[in-house]
Design a protein around this motif. Structure first.
Motif, PDB file in Angstrom:
ATOM      1  N   ARG A   1       3.651   3.263  -5.600  1.00 57.41           N
ATOM      2  CA  ARG A   1       3.379   3.656  -7.085  1.00 57.41           C
ATOM      3  C   ARG A   1       4.155   2.832  -8.018  1.00 57.41           C
ATOM      4  NH1 ARG A   1       3.987   9.750  -7.366  1.00 57.41           N
ATOM      5  NH2 ARG A   1       5.867   9.117  -6.336  1.00 57.41           N
TER       6      ARG A   1
ATOM      7  N   ALA B   1      -1.187  -5.344  -7.767  1.00 63.25           N
ATOM      8  CA  ALA B   1      -2.270  -4.481  -7.341  1.00 63.25           C
ATOM      9  C   ALA B   1      -3.182  -5.142  -6.211  1.00 63.25           C
ATOM     10  CB  ALA B   1      -3.316  -4.421  -8.672  1.00 63.25           C
TER      11      ALA B   1
ATOM     12  N   ALA C   1      -0.443  -2.465  -4.193  1.00 63.36           N
ATOM     13  CA  ALA C   1       0.203  -1.200  -5.138  1.00 63.36           C
ATOM     14  C   ALA C   1      -0.741  -0.627  -5.924  1.00 63.36           C
ATOM     15  CB  ALA C   1       1.521  -2.037  -5.799  1.00 63.36           C
ATOM     16  N   GLU C   2      -0.465   0.887  -6.171  1.00 63.92           N
ATOM     17  CA  GLU C   2      -1.026   1.502  -7.210  1.00 63.92           C
ATOM     18  C   GLU C   2      -0.394   1.648  -8.736  1.00 63.92           C
ATOM     19  OE1 GLU C   2      -2.402   6.106  -8.348  1.00 63.92           O
ATOM     20  OE2 GLU C   2      -1.194   5.756  -6.674  1.00 63.92           O
ATOM     21  N   ILE C   3      -0.977   1.056  -9.677  1.00 65.38           N
ATOM     22  CA  ILE C   3      -0.480   0.568 -10.839  1.00 65.38           C
ATOM     23  C   ILE C   3      -0.839   1.956 -11.775  1.00 65.38           C
ATOM     24  CG2 ILE C   3      -0.152  -1.085 -12.887  1.00 65.38           C
ATOM     25  CD1 ILE C   3       0.583  -2.053 -10.104  1.00 65.38           C
ATOM     26  N   VAL C   4       0.212   2.539 -12.295  1.00 65.69           N
ATOM     27  CA  VAL C   4      -0.109   3.602 -13.149  1.00 65.69           C
ATOM     28  C   VAL C   4       0.748   3.483 -14.485  1.00 65.69           C
ATOM     29  CG1 VAL C   4      -0.361   5.185 -11.251  1.00 65.69           C
ATOM     30  CG2 VAL C   4       2.031   4.790 -12.168  1.00 65.69           C
TER      31      VAL C   4
ATOM     32  N   ALA D   1       0.942  -1.073   0.045  1.00 65.71           N
ATOM     33  CA  ALA D   1       0.067   0.019  -0.037  1.00 65.71           C
ATOM     34  C   ALA D   1       0.927   1.187   0.016  1.00 65.71           C
ATOM     35  CB  ALA D   1      -0.720  -0.125   1.138  1.00 65.71           C
TER      36      ALA D   1
END
Length: 511
Positions: free
Chosen positions: A265, A293, A297-300, A262
């Motif tokens: 990025r 994810a 984790a934030e996937i960008v 968490a």
């Protein structure tokens, strides 16, 4: 008793600390393994005849309390691009056949000082020019997963030695992916540190602004432990950073113990998630993104627009610097000399004709042309400008993401000989790894599973900003745990047999 060759360096270190084995026993087990399988794999060019004596000395020093490092007593393989006072250092070339240097590379000296036991020198593409270890003057290395396929390059020998359980850890060098690409194709872990984070003194130069020494292993922790030993400032290397580096092993352990990602990025490089990549590679890559994810984790998506010019720029910068660096092999100072009647220039020409292989000649000619009067600005100068654009692209990407992720290679390992007659096709296999070298940032490849088409390893590449190697190890430690949970253990536990042995046993623990 558990086969010592199947254990990680960290696990072997634990046994040594507990007094349950000795460096001599561990070293003998790996020498026996080399004798049993290296006739098929050809990972080593030279096996040390002093390894057991060195191990015995380390055992005595440990007993006397003189060695306390975590890797003391652990065997290590060394890519033949690194100079060693007690073994030949050929860089995979006939022009240096039999040459024993008068000094150790700094990283080798640090290995010895920390009590590691050099097993020998590993095979490589000549002067690190190649992506398959087929350009070695001493014959190709084969992939332990399938002996009809290449192990990657230029450091295929180090990766194959680790993957075939001939060595628990190894050193390689990475100019455009020569640690990470072989690691991906053999199911091992490979790390290219931040440029300047590990000394290049005693590394036989290919392209001085790109080369970087780094670890090859079977786990993220083992790579971090080896990086801790060889890294740090070296006053003999003018490009060496003076940073005070944190413990990479501590970072790897922190990552492996993390419950969540968490707040992290993760940037997906859109240019390196390409439809032209092998479907099995992309499938494993997107499964990895789902794992990240699910862990929070934030996937960008991030873009590196100048990456499309990376290979063109790299194959101007590298040959130009190689042309300059290889000028020292002139038949006069050291190395091969072909005696012919005539001038010194005639001897030099005959020596270089006989001593250099076809790929080296190709790149030296290309580099000499790019540096010639009237073409410098058009070629080498322009390539350096593209390099600056790529560095700016990475800087912008890291404003949106903490780490970047991509497949390490577009495909799995190809068959021996499949690309030898098409140099451009060989060059294009480095499309995913070259950008990190041009930018000077750290990169890691770790096993991401097996491709459905051929059952061969797929590599996942992580990249972090320059000097953020510890971040790379933290995220790598977590991702490795997630992937091993996904695949039911270390990927190499699924590797096929060598030399008629049983399938590698997963119960050996930390492979």
């Amino acid at each position: 008793m558990t086969d010592l060759t199947r254990l990680s360096a960290a696990a072997l270190s634990g046994l040594l600390a507990a007094g349950e084995t000795s460096s001599v026993e561990i070293t003998r087990a790996h020498l026996d393994r080399i004798e049993a399988v290296d006739g098929d794999v050809h990972a080593f060019l030279h096996v040390s005849d002093a390894a057991l004596d060195t191990a015995a000395l380390v055992d005595a020093q440990r007993a006397a309390g003189e060695l306390t490092g975590e890797l003391a007593g652990i065997p290590v393989a060394i890519k033949d691009v690194l100079t060693t006072v007690d073994m030949p250092s050929t860089a995979g070339s006939k022009i240096l056949e039999g040459w024993v240097p008068p000094y150790d590379a700094t990283v080798v000296a640090r290995l010895r000082a920390a009590g590691l036991v050099p097993l020998g020198k590993t095979n490589m593409d000549e002067f690190a020019m190649g992506s398959s270890t087929e350009h070695s003057a001493y014959g190709p290395t084969r992939n332990p997963w399938d002996l009809s396929r290449i192990p990657g390059g230029s450091g295929g020998g180090s990766a194959a030695a680790v993957a075939a359980f001939e060595a628990p850890i190894a050193l390689g060098s990475d100019t455009g992916g020569s640690i990470r690409q072989p690691a991906a194709l053999t199911g091992s872990v490979g790390v290219k540190p931040t440029y300047g984070g590990v000394s290049r003194y005693g590394a036989i130069a290919l392209a001085s602004s790109l080369d970087q020494v780094g670890p090859v292993s079977r786990s993220v922790l083992d790579a971090a432990l080896l990086h801790d030993v060889v890294g740090g400032h070296d006053p003999r290397d003018s490009t060496s950073l003076t940073d005070a580096w944190p413990s990479f092993a501590a970072a790897a352990r922190q990552g492996a113990a993390a419950d969540s990602l968490a707040g992290l990025r993760v940037g997906v490089v859109t240019e390196l998630d390409a439809p032209g990549f092998q479907p099995g590679v992309l499938s494993r890559f997107h499964e990895t993104l789902e794992l990240l994810a699910a862990a929070g984790a934030e996937i960008v998506d991030v873009s590196l627009p100048s990456v499309e010019y990376a290979i063109a720029a790299y194959y101007l910068i590298l040959p130009a610097e190689a042309s300059s660096n290889l000028a020292k092999f002139d038949s006069v100072r050291f190395g091969l000399r072909v005696p012919v009647t005539g001038t010194v220039e005639d001897v030099m020409a005959a020596t270089r004709e006989a001593g250099f292989g076809a790929e080296v000649k190709r790149r030296v000619i290309l580099g000499t042309y790019a540096l010639s009067a009237g073409y410098y600005d058009a070629y080498y100068g322009s390539a350096q400008k593209v390099r600056t654009l790529i560095q700016r692209d990475f800087a912008a990407a890291f404003e949106r993401a903490d780490v970047l992720i991509s497949p390490t290679t577009p495909t799995t390992a190809w068959s021996l000989g499949a690309k030898l007659d098409d140099p451009l096709a060989m060059y294009l296999t480095d499309i995913t790894t070259i950008p990190a070298n041009l930018a000077g940032i750290p990169g890691m490849s770790l096993p991401g599973g097996l491709a459905a088409e051929d059952g061969l390893p797929v590599g996942i590449q992580l990249m972090a900003p320059a000097r953020e190697d510890a971040r790379l190890y933290r995220v790598g430690g977590t991702l490795e745990r997630l992937l091993e949970e996904r695949w039911g253990g270390p990927l190499l536990a699924q590797a096929p047999s060598l030399a008629g042995e049983e399938m590698f046993a997963a119960e050996s623990g930390a492979v």
